[in-house]
Design a protein around this motif. Structure first.
Motif, PDB file in Angstrom:
ATOM      1  N   THR A 199       6.119   4.652 -14.560  1.00 48.29           N
ATOM      2  CA  THR A 199       7.485   5.095 -14.285  1.00 48.29           C
ATOM      3  C   THR A 199       7.758   5.092 -12.784  1.00 48.29           C
ATOM      4  N   GLU A 200       6.783   5.573 -12.011  1.00 44.23           N
ATOM      5  CA  GLU A 200       6.920   5.594 -10.550  1.00 44.23           C
ATOM      6  C   GLU A 200       7.174   4.193 -10.007  1.00 44.23           C
ATOM      7  N   ARG A 245       0.830  -1.210   0.000  1.00 42.65           N
ATOM      8  CA  ARG A 245       0.000   0.000   0.000  1.00 42.65           C
ATOM      9  C   ARG A 245       0.865   1.261   0.000  1.00 42.65           C
ATOM     10  N   LYS A 246       1.966   1.231   0.759  1.00 42.20           N
ATOM     11  CA  LYS A 246       2.844   2.401   0.818  1.00 42.20           C
ATOM     12  C   LYS A 246       3.408   2.750  -0.557  1.00 42.20           C
ATOM     13  N   LEU A 247       3.647   1.737  -1.371  1.00 40.41           N
ATOM     14  CA  LEU A 247       4.143   2.000  -2.721  1.00 40.41           C
ATOM     15  C   LEU A 247       3.115   2.755  -3.552  1.00 40.41           C
ATOM     16  N   LEU A 248       1.862   2.300  -3.489  1.00 43.57           N
ATOM     17  CA  LEU A 248       0.826   2.959  -4.277  1.00 43.57           C
ATOM     18  C   LEU A 248       0.424   4.301  -3.678  1.00 43.57           C
ATOM     19  N   CYS A 255     -10.105   2.961   0.935  1.00 38.70           N
ATOM     20  CA  CYS A 255      -9.802   3.084  -0.502  1.00 38.70           C
ATOM     21  C   CYS A 255      -8.760   4.166  -0.778  1.00 38.70           C
ATOM     22  N   LEU A 256      -7.652   3.763  -1.393  1.00 39.42           N
ATOM     23  CA  LEU A 256      -6.602   4.722  -1.743  1.00 39.42           C
ATOM     24  C   LEU A 256      -7.083   5.752  -2.754  1.00 39.42           C
ATOM     25  N   GLY A 257      -8.013   5.371  -3.590  1.00 41.82           N
ATOM     26  CA  GLY A 257      -8.482   6.269  -4.640  1.00 41.82           C
ATOM     27  C   GLY A 257      -9.687   7.100  -4.270  1.00 41.82           C
ATOM     28  N   ALA A 258     -10.048   7.154  -2.978  1.00 45.03           N
ATOM     29  CA  ALA A 258     -11.259   7.876  -2.565  1.00 45.03           C
ATOM     30  C   ALA A 258     -11.211   9.346  -2.969  1.00 45.03           C
ATOM     31  N   ALA A 259     -10.086  10.024  -2.739  1.00 49.55           N
ATOM     32  CA  ALA A 259      -9.986  11.448  -3.086  1.00 49.55           C
ATOM     33  C   ALA A 259     -10.100  11.648  -4.588  1.00 49.55           C
ATOM     34  N   LEU A 260      -9.533  10.735  -5.355  1.00 47.26           N
ATOM     35  CA  LEU A 260      -9.614  10.847  -6.809  1.00 47.26           C
ATOM     36  C   LEU A 260     -11.051  10.635  -7.287  1.00 47.26           C
ATOM     37  N   ALA A 261     -11.743   9.656  -6.726  1.00 42.27           N
ATOM     38  CA  ALA A 261     -13.145   9.412  -7.108  1.00 42.27           C
ATOM     39  C   ALA A 261     -14.008  10.631  -6.802  1.00 42.27           C
ATOM     40  N   ARG A 262     -13.782  11.230  -5.650  1.00 42.74           N
ATOM     41  CA  ARG A 262     -14.546  12.431  -5.274  1.00 42.74           C
ATOM     42  C   ARG A 262     -14.254  13.579  -6.248  1.00 42.74           C
ATOM     43  N   LEU A 263     -12.987  13.738  -6.615  1.00 44.85           N
ATOM     44  CA  LEU A 263     -12.626  14.810  -7.539  1.00 44.85           C
ATOM     45  C   LEU A 263     -13.267  14.585  -8.905  1.00 44.85           C
ATOM     46  N   VAL A 283       1.522   7.459  -5.298  1.00 41.83           N
ATOM     47  CA  VAL A 283       0.827   7.911  -6.508  1.00 41.83           C
ATOM     48  C   VAL A 283      -0.388   8.753  -6.160  1.00 41.83           C
ATOM     49  N   PHE A 284      -1.052   8.426  -5.025  1.00 43.82           N
ATOM     50  CA  PHE A 284      -2.299   9.088  -4.676  1.00 43.82           C
ATOM     51  C   PHE A 284      -2.100  10.165  -3.621  1.00 43.82           C
ATOM     52  N   THR A 285      -0.995  10.886  -3.690  1.00 42.72           N
ATOM     53  CA  THR A 285      -0.788  12.010  -2.780  1.00 42.72           C
ATOM     54  C   THR A 285      -1.797  13.115  -3.111  1.00 42.72           C
ATOM     55  N   PRO A 286      -2.141  13.960  -2.127  1.00 38.16           N
ATOM     56  CA  PRO A 286      -3.065  15.068  -2.417  1.00 38.16           C
ATOM     57  C   PRO A 286      -2.590  15.922  -3.587  1.00 38.16           C
ATOM     58  N   ARG A 287      -1.286  16.168  -3.672  1.00 38.11           N
ATOM     59  CA  ARG A 287      -0.778  17.002  -4.767  1.00 38.11           C
ATOM     60  C   ARG A 287      -0.991  16.324  -6.115  1.00 38.11           C
ATOM     61  N   ARG A 288      -0.678  15.016  -6.193  1.00 36.30           N
ATOM     62  CA  ARG A 288      -0.836  14.305  -7.463  1.00 36.30           C
ATOM     63  C   ARG A 288      -2.302  14.266  -7.893  1.00 36.30           C
ATOM     64  N   VAL A 289      -3.192  13.990  -6.939  1.00 31.23           N
ATOM     65  CA  VAL A 289      -4.621  13.957  -7.271  1.00 31.23           C
ATOM     66  C   VAL A 289      -5.098  15.331  -7.729  1.00 31.23           C
ATOM     67  N   ALA A 290      -4.744  16.397  -6.989  1.00 31.65           N
ATOM     68  CA  ALA A 290      -5.186  17.748  -7.356  1.00 31.65           C
ATOM     69  C   ALA A 290      -4.653  18.161  -8.717  1.00 31.65           C
ATOM     70  N   SER A 291      -3.463  17.691  -9.051  1.00 28.13           N
ATOM     71  CA  SER A 291      -2.861  18.083 -10.334  1.00 28.13           C
ATOM     72  C   SER A 291      -3.632  17.536 -11.526  1.00 28.13           C
ATOM     73  N   LEU A 292      -4.479  16.541 -11.301  1.00 23.02           N
ATOM     74  CA  LEU A 292      -5.239  15.948 -12.403  1.00 23.02           C
ATOM     75  C   LEU A 292      -6.500  16.748 -12.749  1.00 23.02           C
ATOM     76  N   GLU A 293      -6.888  17.682 -11.876  1.00 27.95           N
ATOM     77  CA  GLU A 293      -8.162  18.369 -12.095  1.00 27.95           C
ATOM     78  C   GLU A 293      -8.258  19.059 -13.459  1.00 27.95           C
ATOM     79  N   PRO A 294      -7.253  19.803 -13.911  1.00 28.97           N
ATOM     80  CA  PRO A 294      -7.389  20.441 -15.229  1.00 28.97           C
ATOM     81  C   PRO A 294      -7.608  19.430 -16.361  1.00 28.97           C
ATOM     82  N   GLN A 295      -6.928  18.284 -16.291  1.00 29.98           N
ATOM     83  CA  GLN A 295      -7.098  17.271 -17.334  1.00 29.98           C
ATOM     84  C   GLN A 295      -8.478  16.630 -17.256  1.00 29.98           C
TER      85      GLN A 295
END
Length: 397
Positions: free
Chosen positions: A205-206, A94-97, A347-355, A100-112
């Motif tokens: 890559t990560e 889980r620590k490896l994944l 869920c690791l992807g909870a913040a991404l799903a909400r976004l 990828v799901f840091t708040p910064r990484r998730v927020a950076s996807l919003e424009p796309q």
């Protein structure tokens, strides 16, 4: 089923799946520890029992999978399959994944995400009606997972269709389970090999570069097979659940047009409307666990080796936690939500799903402030763990 009949819950019963909440309420009241002799599983329906099951991984194990049919099949689970592991192996992977799901990484996807939603919805301008799932809801999470993985847009549809096919069942039937079906890694092999020589700012890559200390105390990078497992898990995990969330948002806001009008007038309410939808109609309505040791619940013995179903959708409407739990209210204060789980498997992807849901709903309301759902021609898909719309025809305007 009348009130005089013994309560019966069956995750494969299509009639129950259309509206399971009356059954859930009876389970909570009449038989909080339920046993289904036809399919040989137990079920817990009260909020505090669900919490115990989600936290106590030693008793209620994920190591044989979180799906009833997978546990029953008793197949070998490859390492790195987070949903199908317990600590300490789960925590290492889980620590490896989590990188990828840091708040910064998730927020950076919003424009796309917003760019893709805009392009998708602009194509529908002037349409009097369309299938929301096919034309929009299914597309958004597929593109986002593709962005994370670094998969070319032209190939993303094939990835989603192959990942979703593993979760599909015939109506009223159980999932056909095999190790090959669960972990179909072949699709990503060429991407991994190409990315090894062409690094980029993406998940592959990560994972190729990530160093970690494994179960044997060895510091190393992931093997090719381990990376393929990670990528396969991610490709399947976020696609269907987020798409179904968007479908439920559209359905509920059509049923409650006054609340929809409030969101149009005040978009700041949208995040809370998403939380209420996650509570009221959770896509993942049940999780399965393998019982590792004899345990007593509600005065009855549950033997080791049993399957326990944790009815998250029931917990989300438990009257012990929620005031008027069967009322949809975008103003509701949400503080006990268990739709994304709890404890080690949150869920690791909870913040991404909400976004994704937030951006999708904002852009949809901007273009279509009013719509109706054609429930007579909509198709509901339900499995032992998931419940949501397969097709959802709407008329707009």
């Amino acid at each position: 089923m009348s009130r005089n009949d013994p309560v019966y819950w069956d995750p494969f019963d299509r009639e129950i799946a259309r509206d399971p909440y009356t059954v859930y309420q009876r389970l909570r009241t009449e038989t909080p520890l339920y046993y289904n002799d036809r399919h040989d599983f137990y079920a817990l329906s009260r909020y505090e029992d669900i919490d115990r099951g989600l936290i106590d991984w030693r008793t209620f194990s994920s190591a044989r999978g979180p799906i009833l049919e997978v546990i029953k099949a008793n197949i070998e689970i490859p390492p790195g399959t987070l949903l199908m592991e317990d600590p300490p192996a789960h925590d290492i992977h889980r620590k490896l994944l989590a990188r990828v799901f840091t708040p910064r990484r998730v927020a950076s996807l919003e424009p796309q995400i917003r760019d893709y939603c805009t392009r998708s919805l602009d194509r529908l301008a002037g349409a009097g009606g369309f299938d929301l799932m096919t034309e929009f809801a299914n597309e958004v999470p597929m593109r986002v997972i593709g962005m994370l993985l670094g998969i070319p847009e032209s190939d993303q549809l094939a990835v989603r269709e192959r990942a979703d096919a593993k979760l599909r069942t015939e109506p009223g039937q159980q999932m056909k389970v095999s190790k090959k079906a669960l972990m179909d890694t072949d699709l990503f092999a060429d991407y991994i090999d190409w990315r090894a020589g062409h690094p980029s700012d993406d998940l592959m890559t990560e994972l190729l570069r990530a160093e970690f200390t494994d179960m044997h105390g060895v510091t190393r990078t992931l093997t090719r097979e381990e990376i393929l497992t990670y990528v396969t898990v991610l490709a399947g995990a976020g696609n269907e659940t987020t798409a179904r969330l968007i479908g439920w948002l559209a359905t509920l806001l059509a049923e409650y047009p006054d609340q929809r009008a409030e969101l149009v007038e005040n978009p700041r309410l949208i995040p809370n409307a998403i939380e209420e939808t996650l509570r009221f109609e959770p896509t993942g309505h049940a999780l399965a666990r393998y019982v590792t040791t004899d345990v007593e619940l509600h005065g009855a013995a549950v033997p080791a080796g049993s399957v326990m179903m944790l009815l998250v959708a029931s917990a989300n409407r438990d009257e012990r936690c929620w005031s008027e739990p069967d009322r949809f209210d975008v103003h509701r204060k949400i503080s006990y939500l268990r739709t994304f789980g709890f404890g080690p498997h949150y869920c690791l992807g909870a913040a991404l799903a909400r976004l994704e849901a937030k951006v999708a709903l904002e852009e949809f309301l901007n273009r279509f402030p009013r719509w109706n759902v054609d429930r007579d021609n909509a198709a509901l898909s339900s499995t032992s763990t998931m419940r949501g719309w397969e097709t959802l025809p709407i008329t707009v305007g």
